[in-house]
Enzyme design. Structure first.
Site, PDB file in Angstrom:
ATOM      1  N   TYR A 128      -4.751   6.360 -11.612  1.00 48.87           N
ATOM      2  CA  TYR A 128      -3.543   7.116 -11.297  1.00 48.87           C
ATOM      3  C   TYR A 128      -2.322   6.261 -11.621  1.00 48.87           C
ATOM      4  O   TYR A 128      -2.246   5.117 -11.190  1.00 48.87           O
ATOM      5  CB  TYR A 128      -3.430   7.407  -9.803  1.00 48.87           C
ATOM      6  CG  TYR A 128      -4.565   8.128  -9.153  1.00 48.87           C
ATOM      7  CD1 TYR A 128      -4.421   9.449  -8.755  1.00 48.87           C
ATOM      8  CD2 TYR A 128      -5.766   7.475  -8.878  1.00 48.87           C
ATOM      9  CE1 TYR A 128      -5.455  10.105  -8.111  1.00 48.87           C
ATOM     10  CE2 TYR A 128      -6.797   8.132  -8.242  1.00 48.87           C
ATOM     11  CZ  TYR A 128      -6.636   9.445  -7.868  1.00 48.87           C
ATOM     12  OH  TYR A 128      -7.654  10.086  -7.240  1.00 48.87           O
ATOM     13  N   HIS A 180      -3.675  15.607  -1.464  1.00 49.08           N
ATOM     14  CA  HIS A 180      -2.635  14.679  -1.027  1.00 49.08           C
ATOM     15  C   HIS A 180      -1.311  14.910  -1.751  1.00 49.08           C
ATOM     16  O   HIS A 180      -1.306  15.297  -2.915  1.00 49.08           O
ATOM     17  CB  HIS A 180      -3.077  13.238  -1.271  1.00 49.08           C
ATOM     18  CG  HIS A 180      -4.387  12.902  -0.661  1.00 49.08           C
ATOM     19  ND1 HIS A 180      -5.338  12.142  -1.314  1.00 49.08           N
ATOM     20  CD2 HIS A 180      -4.936  13.225   0.533  1.00 49.08           C
ATOM     21  CE1 HIS A 180      -6.397  12.006  -0.536  1.00 49.08           C
ATOM     22  NE2 HIS A 180      -6.189  12.666   0.586  1.00 49.08           N
TER      23      HIS A 180
END
Length: 187
Positions: A136, A66
């Protein structure tokens, strides 16, 4: 000031590995996951604006690859809080010496590493254990209209996943293969 991180460059410009340094005793440890003051050189003047947490239940699962297209390109700080993963970044930066090459790093709860992925890279990982939890930190909030993806099994990228891939989302399976005329993204 005593730093709670060691910062090590990879062979890719801007792609860094942070080694977190827990402080512990017989009770356990305290670990700093992030510090704007200590890590400001890696942020390019941008704040952390979004934090995401994932759980991937099954060994061999791949998530990714991604990225977000500019002007929503992001720097990501990626760490594994439970389990172990093979974390991969692919350089998509037009004109980069490492264009379309990948770097893999084992991240685990035990090794206390964070991969710092700069703007212009795609990111994904494969679980090496069951029940992997990832955290993240992002410098840009997710924008669905800026979303991009590469196919994790793209022969042009030739990512050497350590295990057979036994799980992917339909969305990730559907990411396109890179075309030979792909020029990269400008960040």
């Amino acid at each position: 000031m005593s730093t709670r991180f060691n910062i090590a460059p990879t062979s890719f410009q801007g792609l860094q590995v942070l080694q977190r340094k827990p402080l512990g005793d017989n009770r356990g440890y305290l670990e700093r996951l992030f510090c704007t003051e200590e890590l400001q050189t890696l942020l390019s003047g941008k704040p952390i604006v979004q934090i995401n947490h994932t759980l991937t239940a099954k060994l061999g699962t791949v998530r990714g690859m991604h990225f977000q297209h500019p002007p929503h390109a992001e720097t990501k700080f990626v760490m594994c809080l439970r389990g172990e993963v093979f974390d991969v970044a692919v350089d998509l930066r037009r004109g980069s010496p490492s264009f379309l090459q990948w770097h893999g790093e084992v991240l685990s709860a035990d090794n206390h590493k964070t991969l710092v992925i700069p703007e212009g890279f795609a990111h994904g990982f494969q679980t090496l254990t069951d029940d992997c939890e990832m955290l993240y930190f992002h410098t840009v909030a997710y924008q669905s209209d800026a979303e991009g993806g590469l196919n994790a099994q793209d022969p042009l990228l030739a990512i050497q996943w350590p295990l057979p891939i036994n799980g992917q989302s339909e969305r990730d399976k559907g990411h396109p293969m890179t075309q030979p005329d792909f020029q990269g993204i400008v960040v």
